[in-house]
Structures are given as structure tokens and as C-alpha cells.
Write a protein that holds these residues in place. Structure first.
Motif, PDB file in Angstrom:
ATOM      1  N   LEU A  13      49.779  75.492 -28.276  1.00 28.73           N
ATOM      2  CA  LEU A  13      50.869  76.188 -29.030  1.00 28.73           C
ATOM      3  C   LEU A  13      50.837  77.604 -28.656  1.00 28.73           C
ATOM      4  O   LEU A  13      49.901  78.469 -28.437  1.00 28.73           O
ATOM      5  N   VAL A  14      52.209  77.976 -28.165  1.00 29.96           N
ATOM      6  CA  VAL A  14      52.567  79.280 -27.932  1.00 29.96           C
ATOM      7  C   VAL A  14      53.188  80.312 -28.764  1.00 29.96           C
ATOM      8  O   VAL A  14      54.404  79.755 -29.124  1.00 29.96           O
ATOM      9  N   GLY A  15      52.426  80.951 -29.608  1.00 34.41           N
ATOM     10  CA  GLY A  15      53.260  81.887 -30.594  1.00 34.41           C
ATOM     11  C   GLY A  15      54.085  83.025 -30.210  1.00 34.41           C
ATOM     12  O   GLY A  15      53.300  83.699 -29.360  1.00 34.41           O
ATOM     13  N   ILE A  16      55.368  82.998 -30.429  1.00 37.30           N
ATOM     14  CA  ILE A  16      56.050  84.313 -29.799  1.00 37.30           C
ATOM     15  C   ILE A  16      55.744  85.355 -31.216  1.00 37.30           C
ATOM     16  O   ILE A  16      56.574  85.295 -31.997  1.00 37.30           O
ATOM     17  N   LEU A  17      55.210  86.486 -30.609  1.00 36.43           N
ATOM     18  CA  LEU A  17      54.950  87.604 -31.610  1.00 36.43           C
ATOM     19  C   LEU A  17      56.016  88.433 -31.722  1.00 36.43           C
ATOM     20  O   LEU A  17      56.998  88.347 -30.860  1.00 36.43           O
ATOM     21  N   LYS A  18      56.261  88.928 -33.140  1.00 43.45           N
ATOM     22  CA  LYS A  18      55.465  88.739 -34.106  1.00 43.45           C
ATOM     23  C   LYS A  18      55.995  88.006 -35.140  1.00 43.45           C
ATOM     24  O   LYS A  18      55.102  87.330 -36.020  1.00 43.45           O
ATOM     25  N   GLY A  19      57.088  87.604 -35.066  1.00 47.16           N
ATOM     26  CA  GLY A  19      57.884  86.936 -36.000  1.00 47.16           C
ATOM     27  C   GLY A  19      57.059  85.427 -36.448  1.00 47.16           C
ATOM     28  O   GLY A  19      57.265  85.016 -37.323  1.00 47.16           O
ATOM     29  N   SER A  20      56.426  84.850 -35.359  1.00 49.15           N
ATOM     30  CA  SER A  20      56.054  83.372 -35.435  1.00 49.15           C
ATOM     31  C   SER A  20      54.527  83.304 -36.223  1.00 49.15           C
ATOM     32  O   SER A  20      54.101  82.189 -36.544  1.00 49.15           O
ATOM     33  N   VAL A  21      53.965  84.380 -36.661  1.00 52.19           N
ATOM     34  CA  VAL A  21      52.754  84.534 -36.923  1.00 52.19           C
ATOM     35  C   VAL A  21      52.299  83.615 -38.157  1.00 52.19           C
ATOM     36  O   VAL A  21      51.298  82.846 -38.404  1.00 52.19           O
ATOM     37  N   ILE A  35      45.520  77.631 -28.682  1.00 53.60           N
ATOM     38  CA  ILE A  35      46.666  78.557 -29.079  1.00 53.60           C
ATOM     39  C   ILE A  35      46.664  79.662 -28.182  1.00 53.60           C
ATOM     40  O   ILE A  35      45.569  80.193 -27.557  1.00 53.60           O
ATOM     41  N   ASP A  36      47.933  80.287 -28.048  1.00 56.89           N
ATOM     42  CA  ASP A  36      47.909  81.631 -27.250  1.00 56.89           C
ATOM     43  C   ASP A  36      49.078  82.498 -27.895  1.00 56.89           C
ATOM     44  O   ASP A  36      49.663  81.717 -28.550  1.00 56.89           O
ATOM     45  N   PHE A  37      49.267  83.803 -27.578  1.00 59.27           N
ATOM     46  CA  PHE A  37      50.390  84.378 -27.971  1.00 59.27           C
ATOM     47  C   PHE A  37      50.910  85.204 -26.850  1.00 59.27           C
ATOM     48  O   PHE A  37      50.444  85.700 -25.941  1.00 59.27           O
ATOM     49  N   MET A  38      52.425  85.440 -27.113  1.00 66.41           N
ATOM     50  CA  MET A  38      53.079  86.046 -26.157  1.00 66.41           C
ATOM     51  C   MET A  38      54.265  86.920 -26.963  1.00 66.41           C
ATOM     52  O   MET A  38      54.377  86.548 -28.148  1.00 66.41           O
ATOM     53  N   SER A  39      54.106  88.160 -26.406  1.00 63.07           N
ATOM     54  CA  SER A  39      54.951  89.121 -27.093  1.00 63.07           C
ATOM     55  C   SER A  39      56.248  89.628 -26.317  1.00 63.07           C
ATOM     56  O   SER A  39      55.979  90.040 -25.017  1.00 63.07           O
ATOM     57  N   VAL A  40      57.415  89.408 -26.792  1.00 57.38           N
ATOM     58  CA  VAL A  40      58.727  89.648 -26.050  1.00 57.38           C
ATOM     59  C   VAL A  40      59.581  90.892 -26.851  1.00 57.38           C
ATOM     60  O   VAL A  40      59.375  90.640 -27.993  1.00 57.38           O
ATOM     61  N   SER A  41      60.018  91.638 -26.057  1.00 59.72           N
ATOM     62  CA  SER A  41      60.989  92.536 -26.931  1.00 59.72           C
ATOM     63  C   SER A  41      62.548  92.331 -26.397  1.00 59.72           C
ATOM     64  O   SER A  41      62.545  92.429 -25.167  1.00 59.72           O
ATOM     65  N   SER A  42      63.225  92.239 -27.350  1.00 63.45           N
ATOM     66  CA  SER A  42      64.752  92.029 -26.909  1.00 63.45           C
ATOM     67  C   SER A  42      65.441  93.514 -26.995  1.00 63.45           C
ATOM     68  O   SER A  42      66.503  93.743 -27.187  1.00 63.45           O
ATOM     69  N   TYR A  43      64.662  94.716 -26.965  1.00 63.55           N
ATOM     70  CA  TYR A  43      64.971  96.066 -27.022  1.00 63.55           C
ATOM     71  C   TYR A  43      65.853  96.285 -28.398  1.00 63.55           C
ATOM     72  O   TYR A  43      66.546  95.546 -28.559  1.00 63.55           O
ATOM     73  N   GLY A  44      65.201  97.239 -29.170  1.00 66.85           N
ATOM     74  CA  GLY A  44      65.800  97.778 -30.265  1.00 66.85           C
ATOM     75  C   GLY A  44      65.293  96.977 -31.667  1.00 66.85           C
ATOM     76  O   GLY A  44      64.870  95.864 -31.406  1.00 66.85           O
ATOM     77  N   LEU A  73      64.464  82.765 -26.292  1.00 61.99           N
ATOM     78  CA  LEU A  73      63.745  81.771 -25.664  1.00 61.99           C
ATOM     79  C   LEU A  73      64.313  81.046 -24.380  1.00 61.99           C
ATOM     80  O   LEU A  73      63.395  80.498 -23.938  1.00 61.99           O
ATOM     81  N   SER A  74      65.622  80.922 -24.186  1.00 59.91           N
ATOM     82  CA  SER A  74      66.011  80.488 -23.068  1.00 59.91           C
ATOM     83  C   SER A  74      65.497  81.315 -21.490  1.00 59.91           C
ATOM     84  O   SER A  74      65.080  80.753 -20.790  1.00 59.91           O
ATOM     85  N   TYR A  75      65.292  82.377 -21.857  1.00 62.05           N
ATOM     86  CA  TYR A  75      64.724  83.266 -20.777  1.00 62.05           C
ATOM     87  C   TYR A  75      63.405  83.064 -20.581  1.00 62.05           C
ATOM     88  O   TYR A  75      62.898  82.591 -19.429  1.00 62.05           O
ATOM     89  N   GLY A 124      70.128  90.423 -25.439  1.00 59.96           N
ATOM     90  CA  GLY A 124      69.727  89.160 -24.432  1.00 59.96           C
ATOM     91  C   GLY A 124      68.935  89.949 -23.104  1.00 59.96           C
ATOM     92  O   GLY A 124      68.458  89.077 -22.297  1.00 59.96           O
ATOM     93  N   VAL A 125      68.378  91.061 -23.175  1.00 62.62           N
ATOM     94  CA  VAL A 125      67.455  91.772 -22.222  1.00 62.62           C
ATOM     95  C   VAL A 125      66.248  91.580 -22.662  1.00 62.62           C
ATOM     96  O   VAL A 125      65.861  92.304 -23.845  1.00 62.62           O
ATOM     97  N   VAL A 126      65.234  91.120 -22.246  1.00 58.83           N
ATOM     98  CA  VAL A 126      64.190  90.553 -22.686  1.00 58.83           C
ATOM     99  C   VAL A 126      62.835  91.289 -21.682  1.00 58.83           C
ATOM    100  O   VAL A 126      62.840  91.125 -20.611  1.00 58.83           O
TER     101      VAL A 126
END
Ligand code: IMP
Ligand code: MG
Length: 183
Positions: A41-49, A65-74, A111-113, A81-83
Motif C-alpha cells: 500500500l502506497v499512501g500519497i501524503l498527506k491527504g491519504s493518511v 506500507i510505504d508513503f510518498m509525498s508529492v507537491s503540485s505547487y501552491g 496520479l497519472s504522473y 499539473g506540475v508535480v
């Protein structure tokens, strides 16, 4: 309870009880589908916690389980769309069946990216589970494999979802008053 947050909520969209029941149902489905597989399970931080912590306990298989954090700026309402990867996974993905755990699929750009990026690391499989699906706003070619709730095109917060990093700790999903983000 929570009166300082609740004054900003137009109405409750999904109650704690509704969420609890649906997460149990989706967890059971995932448990059946992934029998004999090597589920990560890969949780996308922080919204999925919040969703992640409930969903993982509704899954009866020995999952990692593991976690990944991406930012779409702002911190605004719309995804750019920029991740950018803020925190990467800690392990190699070969031999794992990945299930990306997301709070909400909106444009789908994030998520597509991310899915493309993780596919290059050659896991056995990649699927997506999302708490919420705002399909009216989809621009990327992506659909969730598991979805708890379809939601209307309104800005929602709570149960992990934020506006400008606030309201994540509301125990239900509510529609945010427009004046909060337009004011
Ligand atoms: P997408 O790339 O447009 O699919 O954006 C996905 C991300 O945007 C989600 O993980 C959320 O962080 C954020 N997001 C999109 N819609 C909402 C919403 O209604 N409330 C809170 N966050 C949202
Ligand atoms: Mg967010």
C-alpha cells in the motif's frame, strides 16, 4: 465539537459512519482480490493518511506500507499539473503489487504522473484506490480501480483532505463554504 472548524463547513457530505462502512467494504474487496499477491500500500501524503490508516486495518492480508509525498505547487484549490517529489518511497518495487492510496482523484494529473513514474520501477502491478472520485473534473486518462465515493464538483475537506493545510483532522468529509477560499 470542533466549532472553529465547523463554522466553515457548508454541509456534511459523508458522515463518519458512512465512511466507516464503505471503507470496510472496499477493504474486504481488496483482501479478496489480492489473495496470494505481495501487496504494498502506497499512501500519497498527506491527504491519504486518515483513509490509509482505516483502510489498512480493513485489509486482512499481510500487506506492506510505504508513503510518498508529492507537491503540485501552491496551496490553492486547483491542481497545476506540475508535480514535484518531496519524499520518495523507501524500497525497490520489483515483486510488489502496488496499490496507490489517494484521498481524491480530481483532474487526475497528480496520479497519472505518479503512476507513470512508478511503472518505470517495474512492480508486478499498479492499481489505484481513492476515497473520493470527482470524475466531473477529470482531464487525465486515469480511473480508480477502487473508489469509495463519487463526489460532486465542490471543494471538500476533512478525513485527511485539506484547504491550505487545514481541516484534515475533521472526522467527516464536508463541503467548504465558498467564502473561506474566495474571501
Ligand atoms: P488532481 O491532480 O487534480 O487529481 O489533484 C489531486 C489532489 O488535489 C488531491 O490529492 C488533493 O490534495 C487535491 N484536491 C483536489 N480536489 C480537492 C478537494 O475538493 N478538496 C481537497 N483537496 C483536493
Ligand atoms: Mg491537498
Amino acid at each position: 465539537m470542533n466549532s472553529t472548524m465547523e463554522k466553515d463547513i457548508k454541509r456534511v457530505l459523508l458522515s463518519q459512519e458512512e465512511i466507516r462502512e464503505k471503507v470496510a467494504e472496499v477493504g474486504a474487496k481488496i483482501s479478496a482480490d489480492y489473495a496470494g499477491k505481495n501487496l504494498l500500500l502506497v499512501g500519497i501524503l498527506k491527504g491519504s493518511v486518515v483513509f490509509m490508516s482505516d483502510l489498512m486495518r480493513a485489509i486482512t492480508l499481510p500487506a506492506s506500507i510505504d508513503f510518498m509525498s508529492v507537491s503540485s505547487y501552491g496551496s490553492g484549490v486547483k491542481s497545476s499539473g506540475v508535480v514535484r517529489i518531496v519524499k520518495d518511497l523507501e524500497q525497490a518495487l520489483e515483486g510488489y503489487d502496488l496499490l496507490l492510496v489517494e484521498d481524491i482523484l480530481d483532474s487526475g494529473l497528480t496520479l497519472s504522473y505518479l503512476r507513470g513514474l512508478l511503472q518505470n520501477r517495474h512492480p508486478n502491478s499498479i492499481r489505484i484506490v481513492t476515497l473520493l472520485n470527482k470524475s466531473a473534473r477529470r482531464t487525465a486518462d486515469i480511473q480508480p480501480d477502487y473508489c469509495c465515493f463519487e463526489v460532486p464538483d465542490e471543494f471538500v475537506v476533512g478525513y485527511g483532505l485539506d484547504y491550505a493545510e487545514k481541516y484534515r483532522n475533521l472526522p467527516y468529509v464536508g463541503i467548504l463554504k465558498e467564502e473561506v477560499y474566495q474571501g
